[in-house]
Structure formats: structure tokens, C-alpha cells
Design a protein around this motif. Sequence first.
Motif, mmCIF file in Angstrom:
data_model
loop_
_atom_site.group_PDB
_atom_site.id
_atom_site.type_symbol
_atom_site.label_atom_id
_atom_site.label_comp_id
_atom_site.label_asym_id
_atom_site.label_seq_id
_atom_site.Cartn_x
_atom_site.Cartn_y
_atom_site.Cartn_z
ATOM 1 N N LEU B 133 1.104 11.260 -11.957
ATOM 2 C CA LEU B 133 0.466 12.262 -11.101
ATOM 3 C C LEU B 133 -1.058 12.157 -11.220
ATOM 4 C CD1 LEU B 133 0.768 14.642 -9.212
ATOM 5 C CD2 LEU B 133 0.803 16.153 -11.196
ATOM 6 N N ARG B 134 -1.545 12.043 -12.449
ATOM 7 C CA ARG B 134 -2.996 12.001 -12.663
ATOM 8 C C ARG B 134 -3.607 10.805 -11.936
ATOM 9 N NH1 ARG B 134 -2.917 11.906 -17.945
ATOM 10 N NH2 ARG B 134 -3.342 9.680 -18.159
ATOM 11 N N GLU B 135 -2.987 9.668 -12.073
ATOM 12 C CA GLU B 135 -3.602 8.469 -11.503
ATOM 13 C C GLU B 135 -3.427 8.402 -9.986
ATOM 14 O OE1 GLU B 135 -2.976 4.915 -13.710
ATOM 15 O OE2 GLU B 135 -3.946 5.814 -15.467
ATOM 16 N N VAL B 136 -2.348 9.002 -9.485
ATOM 17 C CA VAL B 136 -2.213 9.057 -8.022
ATOM 18 C C VAL B 136 -3.302 9.961 -7.457
ATOM 19 C CG1 VAL B 136 -0.775 9.932 -6.145
ATOM 20 C CG2 VAL B 136 0.237 8.507 -7.916
ATOM 21 N N ARG B 137 -3.584 11.056 -8.149
ATOM 22 C CA ARG B 137 -4.661 11.939 -7.675
ATOM 23 C C ARG B 137 -6.011 11.237 -7.726
ATOM 24 N NH1 ARG B 137 -2.863 17.686 -10.440
ATOM 25 N NH2 ARG B 137 -1.384 18.265 -8.792
ATOM 26 N N GLU B 138 -6.155 10.313 -8.667
ATOM 27 C CA GLU B 138 -7.404 9.545 -8.740
ATOM 28 C C GLU B 138 -7.442 8.444 -7.682
ATOM 29 O OE1 GLU B 138 -7.467 8.063 -12.727
ATOM 30 O OE2 GLU B 138 -7.745 10.061 -13.601
ATOM 31 N N ARG B 139 -6.383 8.341 -6.913
ATOM 32 C CA ARG B 139 -6.285 7.332 -5.846
ATOM 33 C C ARG B 139 -6.423 5.905 -6.382
ATOM 34 N NH1 ARG B 139 -3.859 10.425 -3.356
ATOM 35 N NH2 ARG B 139 -4.308 11.347 -1.345
ATOM 36 N N ARG B 140 -5.878 5.672 -7.554
ATOM 37 C CA ARG B 140 -5.893 4.327 -8.122
ATOM 38 C C ARG B 140 -4.876 3.470 -7.367
ATOM 39 N NH1 ARG B 140 -6.495 4.232 -13.677
ATOM 40 N NH2 ARG B 140 -6.122 1.990 -13.472
ATOM 41 N N PRO B 141 -5.133 2.175 -7.241
ATOM 42 C CA PRO B 141 -4.136 1.312 -6.586
ATOM 43 C C PRO B 141 -2.787 1.420 -7.306
ATOM 44 C CG PRO B 141 -6.175 0.121 -6.935
ATOM 45 C CD PRO B 141 -6.323 1.433 -7.630
ATOM 46 N N LEU B 142 -1.724 1.414 -6.515
ATOM 47 C CA LEU B 142 -0.391 1.620 -7.084
ATOM 48 C C LEU B 142 -0.061 0.554 -8.127
ATOM 49 C CD1 LEU B 142 1.678 2.685 -3.950
ATOM 50 C CD2 LEU B 142 0.587 4.102 -5.689
ATOM 51 N N ARG B 143 -0.521 -0.676 -7.860
ATOM 52 C CA ARG B 143 -0.206 -1.751 -8.793
ATOM 53 C C ARG B 143 -0.837 -1.473 -10.168
ATOM 54 N NH1 ARG B 143 -2.327 -7.935 -8.099
ATOM 55 N NH2 ARG B 143 -0.671 -8.998 -9.202
ATOM 56 N N GLU B 144 -2.058 -0.911 -10.146
ATOM 57 C CA GLU B 144 -2.716 -0.605 -11.421
ATOM 58 C C GLU B 144 -2.013 0.540 -12.145
ATOM 59 O OE1 GLU B 144 -6.926 -0.022 -11.168
ATOM 60 O OE2 GLU B 144 -7.226 -1.973 -10.216
ATOM 61 N N ILE B 145 -1.585 1.532 -11.370
ATOM 62 C CA ILE B 145 -0.855 2.641 -11.996
ATOM 63 C C ILE B 145 0.412 2.091 -12.661
ATOM 64 C CG2 ILE B 145 0.269 4.861 -11.622
ATOM 65 C CD1 ILE B 145 -1.501 5.274 -9.199
ATOM 66 N N TYR B 146 1.063 1.185 -11.928
ATOM 67 C CA TYR B 146 2.271 0.554 -12.462
ATOM 68 C C TYR B 146 1.972 -0.095 -13.810
ATOM 69 C CZ TYR B 146 6.616 -2.186 -12.284
ATOM 70 O OH TYR B 146 7.848 -2.726 -12.555
ATOM 71 N N PHE B 218 1.613 -6.890 -3.116
ATOM 72 C CA PHE B 218 1.756 -6.043 -1.924
ATOM 73 C C PHE B 218 1.646 -4.555 -2.262
ATOM 74 C CE2 PHE B 218 6.267 -7.134 -2.968
ATOM 75 C CZ PHE B 218 6.767 -5.859 -3.193
ATOM 76 N N SER B 219 1.593 -4.212 -3.551
ATOM 77 C CA SER B 219 1.375 -2.814 -3.926
ATOM 78 C C SER B 219 -0.059 -2.572 -4.378
ATOM 79 C CB SER B 219 2.316 -2.405 -5.049
ATOM 80 O OG SER B 219 3.631 -2.338 -4.572
ATOM 81 N N ASP B 220 -0.939 -3.517 -4.073
ATOM 82 C CA ASP B 220 -2.328 -3.369 -4.524
ATOM 83 C C ASP B 220 -3.103 -2.534 -3.507
ATOM 84 O OD1 ASP B 220 -4.235 -3.708 -6.363
ATOM 85 O OD2 ASP B 220 -4.353 -5.898 -6.210
ATOM 86 N N HIS B 221 -2.673 -1.290 -3.302
ATOM 87 C CA HIS B 221 -3.341 -0.412 -2.330
ATOM 88 C C HIS B 221 -3.272 1.012 -2.861
ATOM 89 C CE1 HIS B 221 0.556 1.206 -1.046
ATOM 90 N NE2 HIS B 221 1.002 -0.028 -1.159
ATOM 91 N N PRO B 222 -4.189 1.885 -2.399
ATOM 92 C CA PRO B 222 -4.148 3.276 -2.885
ATOM 93 C C PRO B 222 -2.867 3.959 -2.417
ATOM 94 C CG PRO B 222 -6.164 2.830 -1.651
ATOM 95 C CD PRO B 222 -5.276 1.645 -1.482
ATOM 96 N N PRO B 223 -2.502 5.067 -3.058
ATOM 97 C CA PRO B 223 -1.254 5.749 -2.702
ATOM 98 C C PRO B 223 -1.240 6.134 -1.231
ATOM 99 C CG PRO B 223 -2.209 6.698 -4.685
ATOM 100 C CD PRO B 223 -3.202 5.727 -4.169
ATOM 101 N N ARG B 224 -0.136 5.902 -0.607
ATOM 102 C CA ARG B 224 0.019 6.170 0.818
ATOM 103 C C ARG B 224 0.631 7.566 0.990
ATOM 104 N NH1 ARG B 224 -1.268 4.261 5.887
ATOM 105 N NH2 ARG B 224 0.201 5.281 7.272
ATOM 106 N N PRO B 225 0.062 8.410 1.863
ATOM 107 C CA PRO B 225 0.652 9.745 2.045
ATOM 108 C C PRO B 225 2.122 9.649 2.434
ATOM 109 C CG PRO B 225 -1.481 9.643 3.104
ATOM 110 C CD PRO B 225 -1.170 8.253 2.636
ATOM 111 N N GLY B 226 2.871 10.624 1.950
ATOM 112 C CA GLY B 226 4.307 10.644 2.215
ATOM 113 C C GLY B 226 5.042 11.095 0.973
ATOM 114 N N LEU B 227 6.348 10.909 0.981
ATOM 115 C CA LEU B 227 7.155 11.294 -0.178
ATOM 116 C C LEU B 227 7.601 10.044 -0.922
ATOM 117 C CD1 LEU B 227 8.323 13.895 1.930
ATOM 118 C CD2 LEU B 227 8.866 14.403 -0.424
#
Lengths: 595, 279
Positions: B133-146, B218-227
Motif C-alpha cells: 500500500l505504501r509504495e503504491v501510494r508513492e506511485r513506484r513502478p510495479l516492478r520495483e514494488i515487486y 512489462f510491469s515497469d510502470h506506475p500503478p494503473r487505476p483500477g482494482l
Amino acid sequence: MSGQGRGIDGARERRVRSDGIELCVVELGDAADPTVVLVHGYPDSKEVWYDVARRLRDRFHVVLYDVRGHGGSTAPVPLRGGFTLEKLTDDFLAVADAVSPDAPVHLVGHDWGSVQGWEFVTVPRTEGRVASFTSVSGPSLDHFGHWIKDRMARPTPRRVAQLLGQGARSWYVGALHVPALPEAAWRGPLGKRWPRMLERAERLPSGGHPAGSLADDAAHGAWLYRDNVRARLRHPRTDAYAHVPVQLVTPTGDAFLSERLYDDLGRWAPRLVRRTLAAKHWVPRTRPDQMASWIAEFVTAQETARQSGAPARPPAGTGPYARHFGGRLVLVTGAASGIGRATAFAFAEAGARVVAVDRDAAGAARTAELARLTGAQEAWAECCDVSDEQAMEKLAAKVAAEYGVVDVLVNNAGIGLGGTFMDTTAEEWRAVLDVNLWGVIHGCRAFGRQMAERGQGGHIVNTASAAAFQPSKSLTAYSTSKAAVLMLTECLRAELAGKGIGVSAICPGIVNTGIVAATRFAGLSEEEQRRHREKVGRAYARRNYPPEKVAESVLRAVIHDRAVLPVAPEAHVLRFVSRFAPRLGRAIARIDPPL
Amino acid sequence: MAGRFDEELRGFREVQRLAYACTEAVAAQLRPGVTERAAARMQREWLRERGVQDWFHLPFAWFGDRTAFAGFRVPLQFFPTGRRLEPGMPFILDLAPVHRGFTADVGYAGCLGPSPLHERMVADLGAHRDLVLREVRERRPLREIYEDVDRLMVRQGYANRHRAYPFGVIAHKVGRVRERPWAPRLFGFGVQSLKGLAADALHGHREGWSPLWSPYRFSDHPPRPGLWAVEPHLGFRGTGVKFEELLVVTDSRDPQESAFWLDDDLPHVRRRQEERAVA
């Protein structure tokens, strides 16, 4: 006769009469404690158990007795027919009634003591008089008889091999059936030379034992074989089920008994705990610490269960390695991550007592915590930099004082360093050699010395690498350090072989651990370093060879005493190349890594 | 607009609660000897009785070392087997029902009998819920959060087992599904949901994002709005533990509004709150 009661302070000697025989019985410790009866084998007398008895006397009421015809006990007249298992059972019951009239005793037998022990715990008339049985190197003759019959009835190649293997080990049983000759040999040259032969062949500590009565003991004891072996092997009892919990200790280097003998034992002893030990036949003399600790643990568990009425708690450890490592003390360096951590967990699962050493105190603590949850009997974390000699010496002293002498030492701590020779600074060289090579040297010096001084075996595992035999122009310092570890291992293995201490090198290939994240790449800017780390890290993640598999190899290396064990296919290939196609290896060394 | 958004969230929340109620009901019925197939059937029947007709994927059940996907090489191994539950065994129930067009995808980790190791792992898994949650709020690329989740798992001493899922995903997008009287399935996955995922994948491919949150480029992008159904999965020597729940990502600039867990009243969250209260 000599030796009875001698060499052990505070021993109380008494004579117990059984069926016209006077048995020489020695008691140690408080008679109010649970009674442990130690029964010796052939050709021995009760002195064979002294080292173990000394270690048990503080916690238990320890009772030793000379089997009829041995040591301080008198021999039956005539000898023939005087040593049947029925009569030996009478003796045992007489001793048990004399030393512990109210409570059942915990029985421990070695060699013929264990053969008798099986009889004691499988005949109905001892029910309620025995609380548990620890068997060392002595099968039940009835089980042995069935074992042979089963294999004769369906002789598959494997079963034939098992029969032949045990047959080759049992040659002396046949020899003992020759009339008069064995007695003459024991009273003549064999009796004189036996202690020296044992020292050399079995690596027994010299002095103290066998007792002076050896020649008579051995001559009388031949009747143990003559009175029982043929009869029981031909017509084994079909009801030889143990009515007490049994702990079976199997030495892997036993010259007289094959490990395979016990394969079907679960059928006869439903409550069976197996222990395996890298040792030869005379375990009570060569491994008294381990024997005493296993006996104490087993007896305590049974005693607690008997008093509370609940089933006994099974010993710590699960899985196929529990019998080898249950209760043993294992120290792993570099245990806060990667291979070290996985190794600590693998030993923990097998029920070992684990000391996790790392310079990352929090990581080591975490390893110890999870190790306890995984099944380790006990686990501790120690913060120590392996490259610091004094710190390692201090740690060794602390570990020896608080936890005991280490049984298995895993020198695993290591750091990575990429880069060519020209790019690597003297500082970087020092850093990598300090941890990778000196760390291992300090570990072996501090803990290996303790092991050697104790003289009860042990094992050292050093983590080398496939880079130890595959040169590479871009991994110079790391490969050099690991090659040194490999050679150190080989030399130390030769040196410690005489002390029963095995030394192994593990050579993993590319394993998915944190080593890359902590690796420096010589001659690069910080930004390039980070990029390199990410790239190599992802490659390692793609390779995805888990450290758990390396950990399992460490356990296997200890069990099978392997000198060098490559882990992961690439390590096997590179080892093959280095041995049979070194020019190909040199060509590979020139390749630029794809970074 | 906001009203419709809230209404939609309510729909998703309801089906997620229903799914979690199902896992708790089925987990309470698990006894030694129950097979994975039986457990999966119990979940299916429980939800069918409550009006579920379509699925994102059919319920899974994993027992013993299958919770850590030990020895999994092909995706077929995810499907429930005849493995029987034994005392002390860990288990995971994973189900994704579609109800009134809303999708939920939930995972529930339990253990038959007390297990200190299992409790420890469940507690440690909580840290990943906060981290994501913290890193998604920081809009970090999904791959990095992973990768950060990966690193935390390694630090904790565990192995990343969501890497065993198809494409190694830690999460995937879910959305509304059109209700149809007939809901065909393909390899256990609802065709309607797969169509939605495929449409997202196509859009994403054009726009540079992906509905699969993976360790790959292909996940090297900021979190995409949605569920997003987020499912971190820890493994430790034959024991696996996971949770799965919906994370709402919006395009709001307010960090609190930009991402939040759809529902904080879930079994594993409550358990964690209780533990914190005790501590």
C-alpha cells in the motif's frame, strides 16, 4: 581379575547372586534418580561404559554389571549351556531387582549387551521391569534370523548383496564356533595384541580398557555365541516384539554390523527412535558425549511420559536427516541470509541445536528465531565478524562454555567481488580474502581445534564455489579466494582424517541468494555498480536455484563425508571441464560476461 | 460520478466479504482426511447456494507442502488433488467468485491445529500488506514494488512463492463482468473474466501498462487505476501462507485517496489488529 570399580570415583560395588553365579555390580549417582543399566558386549567388561557412566551419573542412578563369565562376575560351570539368553535374562532381572526394586529400569546395551537387551525387552517376563531400551551395535538374534530368512526366501540382487555384505562382516562368528581354538588364541597372542589392534583399527583412545581380565572374558564369552547364535538363527522367535520404547543407535562405520540389518526394525519395535552416528563399532568409548546425551534425552523423555501418563514427546527433528543430526550442535557462519540461513534451517528441521553466526545481528537473530520454529532443539544467534581473529576466538570460547563443543561447523560466510585483476584495488583484495579465506581459516582454527581436542569426531563444511575450479577473468579475487578454500579443505581433510573429523567443500553454482546485492564490482562508478547488481541479480533470480538445495547438499556432505560436492548442474559441468577439458575451461575464462 | 464509484466499490466489497465468509465457513468444516478436491467442492457449493454463477477462477485448495507449491512445474499442478488434510497441516483456500457482475479474488491461509511457525508467517505477511500500500501510494513502478516485496521476504527468511503463479504475478487486475445466463469456463477460469483481462492486456500493451503485476519489464510502470487483486505468497520449507484481497488504485492526487484496501474488515486484518492490541 582387575578393573572392577576401579578408575571411577564414588562407585559403589556390590555382588548380586543369580542362579549360582555372583555378578559384580557397580552403582553410581543418586539411587533416587531414574535407574539406567548399562550392559557391555564382547569381548569387554563393564569398564567399556565408564566414559558414558561418568557423564550420566549426575542425572541418573547408573548401574553397570559384568555379564556372567566376564570381569568381576563368576563363570557358570560347565560353560556349555551356561550362557543362554534365558540365563542372561535371569541375571538381568536379578540385578534390576537388587538396584531398583520399585521402579523399572532404563536399559542400554552395546554389542552383546544389546543382543541380550533385545531378549530382555521382547520376553514377557520382564514386562514392567524395563522402561526403555537403547540399543547400540547389537541386533536381536531373532530379528536377525528373520532378516536372513526374508532375504533367502526372496533373493533379489539387492537382498543377496545385503546378505553377502553382512556375511562378510560376521566371519568371526563362525570362527568362534571352532572348539578350543578361540580360547587358546585369546589366552595367547590375540589377548596380548587385542588392545593395540583395537587402538589401530577402531581408533580407540589408548589406556584404561580393555580390562586386565580380557583374555578370560573373551574365552568365556565365546560361549555367548555357541549357546545362542545357531539356535536362534535357525529358529527365530516369532513373537520378539519390543514391549518398551527403543532407541537404536547405528554407527555407520561398524565393521561387524551392516546398517541394513535394521531396515525392518519398525515391524518389531513400534516405538522406535533411530539415531545414526559416523563412528566405528566401539561407540561408548569413541563417542561418549554423544551417547550420554542421546541416552539422557531418551530416558528423560520416557521418564517424564511415564510419570505424567502421557505418550512420550518424540525427539526433536523431522525428515530423513533427523536420525543423523537430532540433538547435535551445529554452528553456521554467514547465517543471516542465503545459503547459511537455509543451512541453519535444514539442520534445525533435523532437530539439531543451531548456532547462527553473522555480522548482521538482526539477521542472525531472525534465523535463530525461525530455526526454533522449524524444529531445532535450541537455537542461538551470535554476532561476529568471521574475518576478526580475536572475535572468532572469543566466540569459540563462549560457544564451548555455554553450548558445548561443536559437532558440525559450516564455514559459509562469504562476500562477492566482481572485476578483473587490473581493476581490483589492494583494499578490495584484502576485503574479499579477509572474509572468504581468513574467515574459513579462523573458523577451522577456533572450532576445529576444539573438535580435534575433544577427540570424538565431528565435521567441518566449507562453502567454496564452482568458481574455485573455473577461472574467469572477471571474477579474479573471488575465484582466487574460493580456490584457496577448496585447497585448504583438502589439506585439512587429510590432517583431520586420523581424528575421525571429516572436512568437506561445497561448490555451488549460481544460487539465488543475496550475495549479488552485497557484491562489489571493481573499477566501476556507484551508478554502474547499482546497474550491474540489478542486472546480475535478475539473472540469478531467473536461474532461480534455491539455497535450500545447497543446504540439503551440506547435510548430505556431512552424512556421506564427501570431500568435494558440486551443487547445481553448472557446477558439475564446470568441475568436469576443469578435470577433463582444462583447455576448454581456460577458453571459458576469457569470455567477457554479458553485462 | 463519485456516487457511482462508491456504489461500484460497495458491490466489490460485498462480493469480497461473501468470498471471505465462504473461506471461513469452509475452513471451519475442514477435518483430517478431507481432500483438496472436497474442500474445493465445498467452497463451490457454498457460493452457488448464495447465488454465484460465474467465476474469475474456480476455487483452489492446497494442503501441506502444496501450500508452498513444492515441486510445482506445470500450471496443472495448481488444481486440487486427492491430498488429504492431516493434523498440523497448513492449508490455503483461494477462490474468485463473480456475483452480480462484481469480481472478488481472495485467499485464506490456515492450519489444522496450532502451529507457532504458521502463526509467525501469517504475522510476517502483514508487513507486506503495509509495504504494498505504501509504495503504491508513492506511485513506484510495479516492478520495483515487486522487488521490494521480494527483498522483504528474503530478509524475513522466506521464499517468494507467488513467483510460481502464471507470469510470476503478485497481483492482477479485476473488473466488472457482464452477467450472462451461461458462464463457460476455460481451464478453471471464467471466460468472461478472461475476456476482460485480455481486453486490458490489449489496451495496456498499446498504452505501456499491463493488467499483470509481474517481475518482468512489462510491469515497469506506475500503478494503473483500477482494482488489483494482490496476493503475496510466502513459502518456508513446506509451509506456504498467503492472503489475497482487492486494492483500489485511483488517479487522485491525495495519497490517502490514491490507493487503499477495499475492505479492512477481513479475517487476516482483524487477526493482525487483535495481535497488535494484545501486544
